[in-house]
Enzyme design. Structure first.
Site: not given
Length: 502
Positions: A172, A251, A142
């Protein structure tokens, strides 16, 4: 209890990639974090198998894993964690005057027609971890999703443009490559060895603050959050849960033990606001290692599947199905011609172990199966009406066989084609051609300005009638070119309104 109070009890699932300089942070949507609510049909999972290339150095001495001095671990990690900025092309309206003489005296104020001009903007920020000295970087999918350009900044402030090696939306995870040598790296550790209460560090770039280190403990393992995936068939969730502070921009960053070994990639937080509220989640290194190895070797993950639908066991299911135990994974359906069917698995079985590893819930099961590759053999232990049965399964891929699924070279074009019937071609006024069904953001076709419903008639002056012909032309170009030469496609086609484009 008031509605507002009830709402306050529940956090929203959000991812942890940082967003633009405007200070707004959303998580896990295309450029951020998607909320995911899919139910799982376990045609999932993947693996490290014997024939796979080993890209990872040996695990270091973990004598210091239980120590509470974090300085050595931080020093080993910060230089190998990078900042990643995702740039996307946007269309900004410009104006072109129809009268240059008028413009000369009065400026661009009248007799204008709008035009679209591409503009580039930073649409997201995140982190990444250097895992090889020659520039391979692991991050979250993402963080890089939909990017037209990816810029990586090292801890010493050197900047590089990154190329995308491959992605795995189901976990992911994405793999990038920068052209550099002798880079600092993080050594992979064993996430299976983690214990509840063990100290861990999260390293990343929250809110654009480079080289930020936070500490916490392992709060849970094999955590399943119900994030799943929107529109994707598979979704693997077996997260490491910690209370290390993680925020937008973390992230793709590193979760390490006190020996400085990578035991997870920080991926999501549990929050009402989009910022840290007590819990964060990381993809375990055991899954990351498998995904990265596949992406490097094959271009996509070789995911093994059992061919069953499953659900967690609760008291209601125990009573309804008269089960003899209160934990495990319930088999709701066994698909035809799948690995489970061939091994003799039945509807109503309760899976209690994969190999030698006990299985108490779906998160544990997914984490275990994610290590395997189609063709691998594994023992699956089930409870069948109170009787223990051990099944020998030969895992398959999503296509029902054990072959390696290689990524097509033409997929890098970022486009889906559709072959048309003669009647459909006649509407375009041509006898042959291939329809552009979908243009994916960030792909070569999107950058060239090709839009959906464009009918390709010729590629490099060769008439085309099927997607296979376009793929063959592209593959021939990429096979026969010099390393420093970019493949070039000259495309001629027509839009539904009859306009020809080149």
């Amino acid at each position: 209890m008031k509605t507002s109070q009830m709402i306050a009890l529940f956090g929203a699932m959000v991812a942890v990639s940082g967003m633009t300089a405007f200070g707004t942070y959303k998580m896990m949507e295309k450029q951020t974090v998607q909320e995911m609510t899919d139910q799982y049909m376990l045609q999932t999972t993947g693996s490290t198998s014997a024939h796979q290339v080993n890209y990872f150095p040996a695990v270091t001495n973990r004598a210091s894993v239980t120590d509470n001095d974090f300085t050595a671990a931080a020093e080993k990690t910060v230089n190998a964690v990078v900042s990643i900025v995702n740039y996307k092309q946007t269309q900004q309206q410009q104006y072109q005057s129809m009268d240059p003489f008028f413009d000369f005296f009065f400026g661009n104020r009248g007799y204008q027609q709008p035009q679209q001009a591409p503009q580039q903007r930073a649409s997201g920020m995140g982190s990444g971890v250097i895992i090889s000295a020659d520039g391979y970087i692991v991050t979250n999918n993402h963080v890089i999703d939909g990017a037209d350009e990816l810029k990586v900044t090292l801890n010493d402030q050197r900047e590089f443009e990154a190329t995308l090696v491959g992605t795995d939306p189901s976990t992911d995870i994405a793999l990038l490559k920068i052209e550099a040598k002798e880079l600092p790296t993080v050594v992979f550790g064993e996430s299976d060895a983690l214990k509840l209460g063990q100290w861990v560090l999260a390293v990343g770039n929250p809110f654009g603050l480079n080289s930020t280190v936070t500490a916490g403990i392992v709060s849970a393992k094999a955590r399943q959050l119900g994030m799943g995936s929107q529109g994707r068939q598979m979704g693997i969730e077996s997260f490491i849960q910690t209370d290390a502070a993680v925020n937008p921009g973390n992230s793709g960053g590193a979760l390490v033990n006190t020996a400085g070994e990578l035991i997870g990639i920080n991926t999501a937080i549990y929050s009402q606001t989009g910022n840290y509220a007590g819990y964060s989640f990381a993809v375990p290194s055991s899954i990351v290692k498998k995904v990265v190895a596949d992406l490097r070797q094959y271009g996509q993950v070789q995911r093994a599947v059992l061919g069953i639908s499953i659900r967690n066991i609760d008291s209601e299911l125990v009573e309804k199905e008269e089960l003899s135990l209160n934990e495990g994974v319930y088999v709701g359906e066994v698909l035809e011609e799948g690995a489970a069917r061939e091994a003799g698995m039945q509807k109503g079985d309760v899976i209690t172990a994969i190999g030698k590893s006990p299985v108490k819930n779906m998160g544990q099961m997914m984490g275990e199966l994610a290590r395997y590759t189609p063709g691998d053999k594994v023992q699956v232990t089930v409870d069948r009406k109170g009787k223990t049965v051990v099944l020998n399964c030969t895992l398959k891929n999503s296509q029902g066989n054990t072959e390696v699924i290689a990524k097509k070279k033409s997929e890098s074009l970022g486009v889906d084609f559709k072959n048309l019937t003669p009647q459909e071609l006649a509407k375009y006024g041509v006898r042959r051609g291939v329809l552009v069904k979908e243009v994916k953001q960030g792909g070569a076709f999107a950058r060239a300005g090709v839009r959906e419903k464009f009918l390709i008639v010729k590629v490099n002056d060769r008439p085309v009638s099927s997607d296979k012909e376009i793929e063959a032309i592209y593959n021939q170009l990429t096979t026969n070119r010099d390393e420093d030469q970019e493949p070039v496609l000259f495309i001629v086609g027509v839009y539904p309104n009859g306009r020809t484009a080149y």
